[in-house]
Write an enzyme that holds these catalytic residues in place. Structure first.
Site, PDB file in Angstrom:
ATOM      1  N   PRO A  56       0.801  -1.229   0.000  1.00 37.99           N
ATOM      2  CG  PRO A  56      -0.220  -1.212   2.091  1.00 37.99           C
ATOM      3  CD  PRO A  56       0.619  -2.052   1.189  1.00 37.99           C
ATOM      4  CG  ASP A 101      -7.647 -13.087  -5.357  1.00 42.74           C
ATOM      5  OD1 ASP A 101      -6.512 -13.063  -4.853  1.00 42.74           O
ATOM      6  OD2 ASP A 101      -8.078 -14.041  -6.028  1.00 42.74           O
ATOM      7  CG  ASP A 123       2.592 -12.250 -11.465  1.00 42.70           C
ATOM      8  OD1 ASP A 123       3.751 -12.101 -11.047  1.00 42.70           O
ATOM      9  OD2 ASP A 123       1.898 -13.252 -11.201  1.00 42.70           O
ATOM     10  CB  ALA A 158      -4.715  -6.845 -10.831  1.00 47.00           C
TER      11      ALA A 158
HETATM   12  O1  RIB Z   1       1.993 -14.373  -8.770  1.00 45.57           O
HETATM   13  C1  RIB Z   1       0.816 -15.138  -8.805  1.00 45.57           C
HETATM   14  C2  RIB Z   1       1.079 -16.426  -9.507  1.00 45.57           C
HETATM   15  O2  RIB Z   1       2.011 -17.161  -8.736  1.00 45.57           O
HETATM   16  C3  RIB Z   1      -0.133 -17.325  -9.611  1.00 45.57           C
HETATM   17  O3  RIB Z   1      -0.865 -17.144 -10.809  1.00 45.57           O
HETATM   18  C4  RIB Z   1       0.431 -18.710  -9.450  1.00 45.57           C
HETATM   19  O4  RIB Z   1       0.380 -19.471 -10.624  1.00 45.57           O
HETATM   20  C5  RIB Z   1       1.879 -18.516  -8.997  1.00 45.57           C
HETATM   21  O5  RIB Z   1       2.732 -18.788 -10.005  1.00 45.57           O
END
Ligand code: RIB
Length: 329
Positions: A244, A267, A273, A303
């Protein structure tokens, strides 16, 4: 939605312009993991030895590399994925989802091992715990990297550590030598990187826990020390996500904070990512590292609004809509 906070309005307008400016001209290559995520919502994450009753199990597309590729493509960048899935239903499911997000999957091979799989528990606050079975991802070796010739045509390359470390080292060296901008997400963090790997990387991406593991320094310590430790390892620039509190851009002579976008999290799986995917898209569009990090803050906050990793990512238009509705503050 307008607020009475002109600074926030200004920031939203700036990020909207970054979202609108994502270009397809330069190609992004992502080489690495693809996983089928089996996800259960639970009231709290199980402690060791504890069984917690949860909701229904959901099968969702995941894998850090695959998530990063999907996020960049949904935002409008031109992206190719290189990796391996099994000849099973989960492999077909992942390829179909990634193709639907706009990623070129011709560089993904079908292997005689099961598709990478994770078991994910997500608690009521959106936090998660993940167990990972690499399966076909473990077959991504140096020979696979050398055979992926199209990877050398990519202008920006994304790597992470869910596939064997040696293949990451070979991919970074080859792409760096070919003139690509190489981004390494040092996650999941394992052994410290060799100097040759660090020197083939243009931008390192880690969260603050991974930074502490990597440098041996306490979490939340002075940024100047972390910066020096990374430089000593051979990294030149880094982006450190701090939840945060946003992210830090660390360079040879600067340490600058980029604020986060506040959000009511459903979530947080795959938010890191999404950050990396947005940074890949931003750098491929010619943005500065700071601008790419600001784009990453906004896209990763978006996300957190939905379930799953890839399943919660948005197109540039969807993220702009969320900004305008005041869902990202
Ligand atoms: O960073 C999240 C990802 O980590 C998930 O999608 C899972 O597959 C793990 O690789």
């Amino acid at each position: 939605m307008s607020t009475e906070n002109p600074k926030l309005e200004e920031r939203r307008a700036r990020v909207e312009a970054l979202l609108r400016g994502i270009e397809k001209e330069r190609r992004i290559g992502v080489i690495g993991s693809m996983n089928a995520d089996y996800t259960i919502d639970v009231p709290h994450l199980p402690a060791p030895g504890e069984t917690v009753r949860g909701g229904e199990v959901r099968l969702l597309p995941g894998g850090k590399s695959s998530n990063q590729a999907a996020c960049a493509a949904l935002l409008g960048a031109s992206v190719s994925m290189f990796g391996l899935v099994g000849k099973d239903d989960n492999g077909s499911f992942l390829l179909e989802r990634l193709g639907r997000a706009g990623v070129d999957v011709t560089g993904v091979a079908r292997a005689g091992r099961p598709t990478g799989t994770t078991l994910i528990a997500v608690d009521a606050a959106g936090e998660n715990a993940i167990a990972y079975a690499p399966g076909a991802n473990d077959l991504l070796d140096a020979a696979f990297v050398r055979a992926a010739e199209e990877l050398l045509d990519c202008d920006v390359v994304g790597l992470c550590l869910e596939t064997p470390l040696n293949s990451v080292r070979v991919a970074a060296a080859r792409c760096h030598e070919a003139g690509a901008q190489v981004l390494l997400n040092y996650s999941p963090c394992s052994e410290p990187p060799s100097r040759d790997l660090a020197q083939s990387v243009d931008v390192l991406l880690v969260n603050e826990h991974e930074l502490a593991q990597l440098t041996g320094l306490p979490e939340g310590g002075p940024w100047a020390e972390a910066q020096d430790a990374l430089l000593d390892m051979g990294f030149s620039e880094a982006l450190v996500t701090t939840g945060p509190r946003g992210s830090m851009v660390l360079g040879e002579d600067c340490a600058r904070r980029v604020e986060s976008f506040e959000v009511r999290a459903c979530d947080t799986t795959g938010c890191g990512d999404a950050f990396m995917g947005a940074v890949l898209a931003g750098l491929a569009s010619g943005y500065s590292l700071r601008e790419a990090a600001e784009l990453g803050s906004c896209v990763s906050a978006f996300a957190a609004l939905g379930h799953g990793a890839q399943a919660s990512y948005g197109t540039a238009d969807q993220v702009v809509d969320a900004l305008r509705q005041g869902l990202l503050g």
